[in-house]
Design an enzyme around this catalytic site. Structure first.
Site, PDB file in Angstrom:
ATOM      1  N   GLY A   1     -14.335   3.362   6.475  1.00 27.68           N
ATOM      2  CA  GLY A   1     -15.667   3.659   5.991  1.00 27.68           C
ATOM      3  C   GLY A   1     -15.668   3.658   4.474  1.00 27.68           C
ATOM      4  O   GLY A   1     -14.703   3.229   3.828  1.00 27.68           O
ATOM      5  N   ALA A   2     -16.745   4.150   3.878  1.00 33.32           N
ATOM      6  CA  ALA A   2     -16.876   4.104   2.420  1.00 33.32           C
ATOM      7  C   ALA A   2     -15.726   4.820   1.714  1.00 33.32           C
ATOM      8  O   ALA A   2     -15.142   4.279   0.766  1.00 33.32           O
ATOM      9  CB  ALA A   2     -18.218   4.704   2.002  1.00 33.32           C
TER      10      ALA A   2
ATOM     11  N   GLY B   1     -13.886  10.543   8.657  1.00 34.94           N
ATOM     12  CA  GLY B   1     -15.156  11.221   8.825  1.00 34.94           C
ATOM     13  C   GLY B   1     -15.154  12.641   8.307  1.00 34.94           C
ATOM     14  O   GLY B   1     -14.162  13.114   7.726  1.00 34.94           O
TER      15      GLY B   1
ATOM     16  N   ALA C   1      -9.052   9.289   6.241  1.00 32.69           N
ATOM     17  CA  ALA C   1     -10.483   9.211   5.918  1.00 32.69           C
ATOM     18  C   ALA C   1     -11.250   8.857   7.184  1.00 32.69           C
ATOM     19  O   ALA C   1     -11.800   7.762   7.326  1.00 32.69           O
ATOM     20  CB  ALA C   1     -10.724   8.176   4.826  1.00 32.69           C
TER      21      ALA C   1
ATOM     22  N   MET D   1     -19.971  24.496  -9.333  1.00 29.53           N
ATOM     23  CA  MET D   1     -21.324  23.975  -9.341  1.00 29.53           C
ATOM     24  C   MET D   1     -21.266  22.450  -9.321  1.00 29.53           C
ATOM     25  O   MET D   1     -20.459  21.839 -10.019  1.00 29.53           O
ATOM     26  CB  MET D   1     -22.077  24.457 -10.575  1.00 29.53           C
ATOM     27  CG  MET D   1     -22.451  25.927 -10.526  1.00 29.53           C
ATOM     28  SD  MET D   1     -23.441  26.360  -9.065  1.00 29.53           S
ATOM     29  CE  MET D   1     -24.907  25.356  -9.329  1.00 29.53           C
TER      30      MET D   1
ATOM     31  N   HIS E   1     -34.716 -13.803 -15.732  1.00 30.89           N
ATOM     32  CA  HIS E   1     -33.631 -14.782 -15.755  1.00 30.89           C
ATOM     33  C   HIS E   1     -32.947 -14.738 -17.124  1.00 30.89           C
ATOM     34  O   HIS E   1     -33.619 -14.638 -18.151  1.00 30.89           O
ATOM     35  CB  HIS E   1     -34.207 -16.184 -15.526  1.00 30.89           C
ATOM     36  CG  HIS E   1     -33.195 -17.278 -15.707  1.00 30.89           C
ATOM     37  ND1 HIS E   1     -32.288 -17.606 -14.725  1.00 30.89           N
ATOM     38  CD2 HIS E   1     -32.941 -18.109 -16.760  1.00 30.89           C
ATOM     39  CE1 HIS E   1     -31.525 -18.605 -15.165  1.00 30.89           C
ATOM     40  NE2 HIS E   1     -31.899 -18.919 -16.392  1.00 30.89           N
TER      41      HIS E   1
END
Length: 470
Positions: free
Chosen positions: A188-189, A276, A274, A39, A449
């Site tokens: 990519g990420a 895709g 990595a 899950m 600020h």
């Protein structure tokens, strides 16, 4: 005794699937989730969450090595890779368990099985066949079915992972040893986050990117800033680089890489692929239906409807952007449509994207180049972290906030950021996009600020020649 007839059956218990089920339950729909593994899906178990736990450990370790800059002293800083991985797995387990508790809270029936469309029964209900370990375990029905089966890592011929020398994200998340030399294919990420993690823990990291810049979906200025930052950290970045072959040795790999037309060999200890993802469209019963598949992704309309009546698709299986928060939003929208509520179609240009490398990268909306290509006359604002008091106080003076506006209407078209905590800041611009804010709205907003968020205000002001602190 388990029920077998439902108003809604969700196939897949990832972020999109379990959120859709919860919303359906809230709306009074009798709901079931069919999930064969964990899950929470890839995100909670092998993606978003555990990778952030890994990256946090690497970030803290890096800060320890620079303690003297804060007037602190740390002697003999080191790390225990086994404990880093164990913490990451504990975090994943905690959240997966939390999703199980949510299912019980909302009285959602969960079937530990693979789900597969299996035709139409009496009254037009959809039949879903259940199986586990290849053996049939039963059948349930639903007036509606949502496909939320997610996606998996893309594999190219010659770059097939073996779980040891050549791996995808899953094995890269649970390393038994720290490689001395690492090649990451794809910037990519996912690729850049792993490159950042391993580099901060001391590995010699080379990144090969087939496009002409790292983080190629980001604004070009942000990509250029990221490239300098990564190289400053010691990463080797190969752009316009295509990995042609991987020759495996006993405990090393020789990669043949074509870099801008020039072949070269690189010897490394491990390779992370990595490049895709592909949608999990196999073995879910869509053959012989009116469901269309385009490049491994199910084709849907703005209501997440497929070509088959009462069958919907959400999340990674339904195409880009491949983001958990997009899947969750789709899940809610899809279910509300099923329940007869008025819904708003998702505008993907209003969905923020985040990369949790060091420095962090975040964006929403159009890049400057895409805005111009779409025919907009633009006004562009920029503000550097070095001009912000909080950034300097934090010891995080390297970064940039960039905003893109429609010169004619003042509409915020896009925002792009790199630097400390920008993955938390970007939602301010996400809200601005959703509310169709103009430059006047953002200028009149009071930012506290000292905060990093002040740079967001300053970037807006700069687009109109009114920046105050730089």
């Amino acid at each position: 005794m388990s029920e077998t007839n439902f108003d809604l059956v969700v196939i897949g218990g990832g972020p999109g699937g379990y959120v859709a089920a919860i919303r359906a339950s809230q709306l009074g729909l009798k709901t079931a989730v069919v999930e064969a593994n964990h899950m929470g899906g890839i995100c909670l178990n092998w993606g978003c969450i555990p990778t952030k736990a890994l990256l946090r450990s690497a970030e803290v370790f890096t800060q320890m090595q620079h303690a003297s800059a804060y007037g602190l002293s740390v002697q003999g800083a080191s790390f225990d890779l086994e404990k880093i991985v164990a913490r990451s797995r504990k975090v994943a387990g905690q959240l997966s368990g939390g999703v199980k508790s949510l299912m019980k809270k909302h009285k959602i029936q969960v079937f530990d099985a693979f789900g597969k469309l299996n035709g139409v029964g009496a009254g037009g209900v959809r039949k879903v066949a259940l199986s586990k370990d290849g053996a049939a375990t039963g059948e349930i029905t639903g007036k509606n079915v949502i496909l939320a089966t997610g996606a998996r890592a893309r594999v190219f011929p010659g770059l097939e992972p073996d779980g040891n020398l050549v791996v995808t994200y899953k094995d890269a998340m649970v390393p038994k040893t720290m490689p001395k030399r690492l090649l990451v294919i794809g910037s990519g990420a996912i690729g850049i986050e792993f490159a950042s993690f391993y580099r901060q823990l001391g590995a010699e990291v080379t990144v090969a990117e087939v496009m002409d810049r790292v983080l190629p979906v980001e604004d070009e200025e942000i990509s250029a800033f990221a490239k300098k930052a990564f190289e400053k950290q010691g990463m080797k970045l190969l752009i316009k680089a295509q990995v042609k072959a991987l020759k495996k040795g006993a405990n090393s790999v020789t990669a043949t890489i074509d870099v801008d037309g020039k072949p070269q060999d690189l010897e490394i200890d491990r390779v992370i692929v990595a490049v895709g993802i592909v949608g999990n469209v196999e073995n879910i019963g869509i053959e012989g239906t009116k469901i269309q598949v385009d490049r491994t992704h199910v084709v849907i309309n703005e209501r997440c409807e497929t070509g088959e009546p009462n069958v919907y698709a959400i999340g990674d299986i339904a195409g880009a952007p491949w983001l958990a928060h997009k899947a969750m939003h789709e899940g809610v929208m899809c279910v509300e449509g099923i329940a007869g509520k008025h819904i708003h179609a998702i505008d993907v240009t209003k969905i923020p994207g985040c990369t949790y490398c060091t420095p962090q990268v975040a964006s929403v909306g159009l890049t400057e180049a895409k805005a111009k290509a779409a025919g907009y006359e633009v006004k562009v604002g920029r503000f550097p972290f070095i001009g912000n008091g909080k950034a300097i106080a934090l010891g995080e003076p390297e970064g940039l906030v960039k905003t893109v506006f429609d010169a004619k209407t003042g509409e915020l078209l896009g925002a792009h950021m790199i630097g400390a905590e920008v993955t938390e800041l970007i939602q301010g611009y996400g809200i601005g996009r959703t509310l169709e804010a103009t430059e006047a709205d953002l200028m009149h907003t009071v930012f506290p600020h000292p905060t990093l968020s002040e740079m967001m205000h300053e970037s807006v002001l700069d687009a109109y020649g009114q920046a105050l602190h730089f």
